[in-house]
Design a protein around this motif. Structure first.
Motif, mmCIF file in Angstrom:
data_model
loop_
_atom_site.group_PDB
_atom_site.id
_atom_site.type_symbol
_atom_site.label_atom_id
_atom_site.label_comp_id
_atom_site.label_asym_id
_atom_site.label_seq_id
_atom_site.Cartn_x
_atom_site.Cartn_y
_atom_site.Cartn_z
ATOM 1 N N LEU A 17 0.788 -1.232 0.000
ATOM 2 C CA LEU A 17 0.000 0.000 0.000
ATOM 3 C C LEU A 17 0.820 1.283 0.000
ATOM 4 C CD1 LEU A 17 -2.914 -1.060 2.370
ATOM 5 C CD2 LEU A 17 -2.872 -1.055 -0.124
ATOM 6 N N VAL A 18 2.125 1.191 -0.166
ATOM 7 C CA VAL A 18 2.945 2.378 -0.362
ATOM 8 C C VAL A 18 3.011 2.596 -1.871
ATOM 9 C CG1 VAL A 18 5.259 3.355 -0.111
ATOM 10 C CG2 VAL A 18 4.268 2.043 1.756
ATOM 11 N N PRO A 19 2.811 3.821 -2.335
ATOM 12 C CA PRO A 19 2.751 4.057 -3.786
ATOM 13 C C PRO A 19 4.095 3.865 -4.488
ATOM 14 C CG PRO A 19 2.603 6.133 -2.593
ATOM 15 C CD PRO A 19 2.593 5.027 -1.561
ATOM 16 N N THR A 20 4.357 2.656 -4.886
ATOM 17 C CA THR A 20 5.593 2.309 -5.572
ATOM 18 C C THR A 20 5.711 3.044 -6.908
ATOM 19 O OG1 THR A 20 5.480 0.134 -4.530
ATOM 20 C CG2 THR A 20 6.980 0.356 -6.392
ATOM 21 N N GLU A 21 4.568 3.347 -7.526
ATOM 22 C CA GLU A 21 4.587 4.009 -8.829
ATOM 23 C C GLU A 21 5.413 5.286 -8.800
ATOM 24 O OE1 GLU A 21 1.801 3.422 -7.087
ATOM 25 O OE2 GLU A 21 0.463 2.207 -8.307
ATOM 26 N N ILE A 22 5.216 6.085 -7.769
ATOM 27 C CA ILE A 22 5.894 7.381 -7.674
ATOM 28 C C ILE A 22 7.405 7.186 -7.634
ATOM 29 C CG2 ILE A 22 6.211 9.432 -6.250
ATOM 30 C CD1 ILE A 22 3.242 9.004 -5.365
ATOM 31 N N ALA A 23 7.860 6.280 -6.783
ATOM 32 C CA ALA A 23 9.297 6.029 -6.670
ATOM 33 C C ALA A 23 9.850 5.462 -7.970
ATOM 34 C CB ALA A 23 9.583 5.083 -5.512
ATOM 35 N N PRO A 39 17.698 -1.049 -16.503
ATOM 36 C CA PRO A 39 17.409 -2.458 -16.185
ATOM 37 C C PRO A 39 17.636 -2.791 -14.703
ATOM 38 C CG PRO A 39 18.669 -2.325 -18.210
ATOM 39 C CD PRO A 39 18.660 -0.943 -17.612
ATOM 40 N N LEU A 40 18.636 -2.153 -14.087
ATOM 41 C CA LEU A 40 18.875 -2.374 -12.658
ATOM 42 C C LEU A 40 17.724 -1.811 -11.824
ATOM 43 C CD1 LEU A 40 20.716 -3.347 -10.377
ATOM 44 C CD2 LEU A 40 21.905 -1.140 -10.510
ATOM 45 N N VAL A 41 17.235 -0.635 -12.194
ATOM 46 C CA VAL A 41 16.086 -0.031 -11.500
ATOM 47 C C VAL A 41 14.891 -0.973 -11.574
ATOM 48 C CG1 VAL A 41 14.407 1.866 -11.609
ATOM 49 C CG2 VAL A 41 16.857 2.355 -11.810
ATOM 50 N N LEU A 42 14.613 -1.499 -12.778
ATOM 51 C CA LEU A 42 13.483 -2.415 -12.936
ATOM 52 C C LEU A 42 13.674 -3.690 -12.131
ATOM 53 C CD1 LEU A 42 12.631 -2.107 -16.742
ATOM 54 C CD2 LEU A 42 11.563 -0.968 -14.788
ATOM 55 N N GLY A 130 3.150 -10.647 -13.986
ATOM 56 C CA GLY A 130 2.581 -9.325 -13.748
ATOM 57 C C GLY A 130 3.543 -8.302 -13.177
ATOM 58 N N VAL A 131 4.377 -8.708 -12.241
ATOM 59 C CA VAL A 131 5.287 -7.756 -11.592
ATOM 60 C C VAL A 131 6.247 -7.109 -12.591
ATOM 61 C CG1 VAL A 131 7.226 -7.596 -9.973
ATOM 62 C CG2 VAL A 131 5.087 -8.618 -9.238
ATOM 63 N N PRO A 132 6.976 -7.875 -13.392
ATOM 64 C CA PRO A 132 7.887 -7.213 -14.341
ATOM 65 C C PRO A 132 7.158 -6.346 -15.376
ATOM 66 C CG PRO A 132 8.430 -9.536 -14.156
ATOM 67 C CD PRO A 132 7.147 -9.326 -13.421
ATOM 68 N N LEU A 133 5.983 -6.809 -15.833
ATOM 69 C CA LEU A 133 5.221 -6.003 -16.789
ATOM 70 C C LEU A 133 4.812 -4.672 -16.175
ATOM 71 C CD1 LEU A 133 2.903 -8.660 -18.486
ATOM 72 C CD2 LEU A 133 4.818 -7.428 -19.524
ATOM 73 N N TRP A 134 4.295 -4.723 -14.944
ATOM 74 C CA TRP A 134 3.858 -3.497 -14.285
ATOM 75 C C TRP A 134 5.051 -2.584 -13.984
ATOM 76 C CZ3 TRP A 134 4.930 -1.139 -9.705
ATOM 77 C CH2 TRP A 134 4.136 -0.036 -9.398
ATOM 78 N N CYS A 135 6.157 -3.148 -13.538
ATOM 79 C CA CYS A 135 7.353 -2.344 -13.269
ATOM 80 C C CYS A 135 7.874 -1.693 -14.544
ATOM 81 C CB CYS A 135 8.453 -3.185 -12.617
ATOM 82 S SG CYS A 135 8.121 -3.614 -10.898
#
Length: 184
Positions: A17-23, A39-42, A130-135
């Motif tokens: 529930l912490v907004p990972t999108e922003i970071a 690629p390292l960030v992802l 799902g996780v890699p696609l969303w990231c």
């Protein structure tokens, strides 16, 4: 950048529930402007999100129904939970992959899969897709915004506007689909 920014990204991604999108958008902008390699960030964000998913799935197995009930007090989480719940039995893994783009969808989907006693391997396969696609989506918006703009601040604004636009379109489509299925 440095290891501290990657560590902070990982910490944000691990906490539900912490907004990972922003970071992730911010780190994508930084990567486009000479920061850590994209690629390292992802990879760091995906590792944190995957750990979070597994933790939520396990919580769901031992008592997630109570936590889901508390989350459903928020209308967006309730709508996501109803939509995921309606489609999860028939469409399974693809629904959990798509749920990541719904408000609180990744959290709700993991808790729901755990509370429904989904096999761990089936849930893990959904998360590994799902996780890699969303990231890549969230980080890619940041990277694109950073690459389009010469200054970091403008890149963050462009990325945020792109992310907001995509989120509004997805939310509108979701609302239309849920209201149509409620009428049927």
């Amino acid at each position: 950048m440095d290891d501290v920014s990657l560590l902070l990204l990982f910490a944000v991604a691990v906490v539900p529930l912490v907004p990972t999108e922003i970071a992730l958008i911010g780190m994508g902008v930084a990567a486009a402007n000479g920061g850590d390699p994209f690629p390292l960030v992802l990879a760091v964000a995906a590792a944190g999100c995957l750990i979070c998913d597994i933790g939520l799935y396990l919580v769901g197995r031992v008592g997630g129904a109570h936590l889901l009930d508390r989350m459903r007090a928020r209308p967006s989480a309730d709508a996501s939970a109803r939509w995921i719940g309606r489609h999860l039995d028939r469409r399974g893994v693809p629904i959990l992959v798509l749920a990541r783009w719904l408000p609180a969808g990744g959290t709700v989907g993991a808790l729901l899969a755990g509370s429904l006693r989904w096999p761990g391997s089936r849930f893990l396969s959904a998360s590994l897709i799902g996780v890699p696609l969303w990231c890549a989506y969230a980080g890619g918006l940041g990277y694109l915004g950073g690459a389009l703009a010469e200054q970091s601040r403008l890149g963050v604004v462009v990325s945020a506007v792109l992310a907001l636009t995509v989120a509004v379109v997805i939310a509108a489509m979701f609302r239309r689909a849920t209201s149509a299925s409620a009428r049927a």
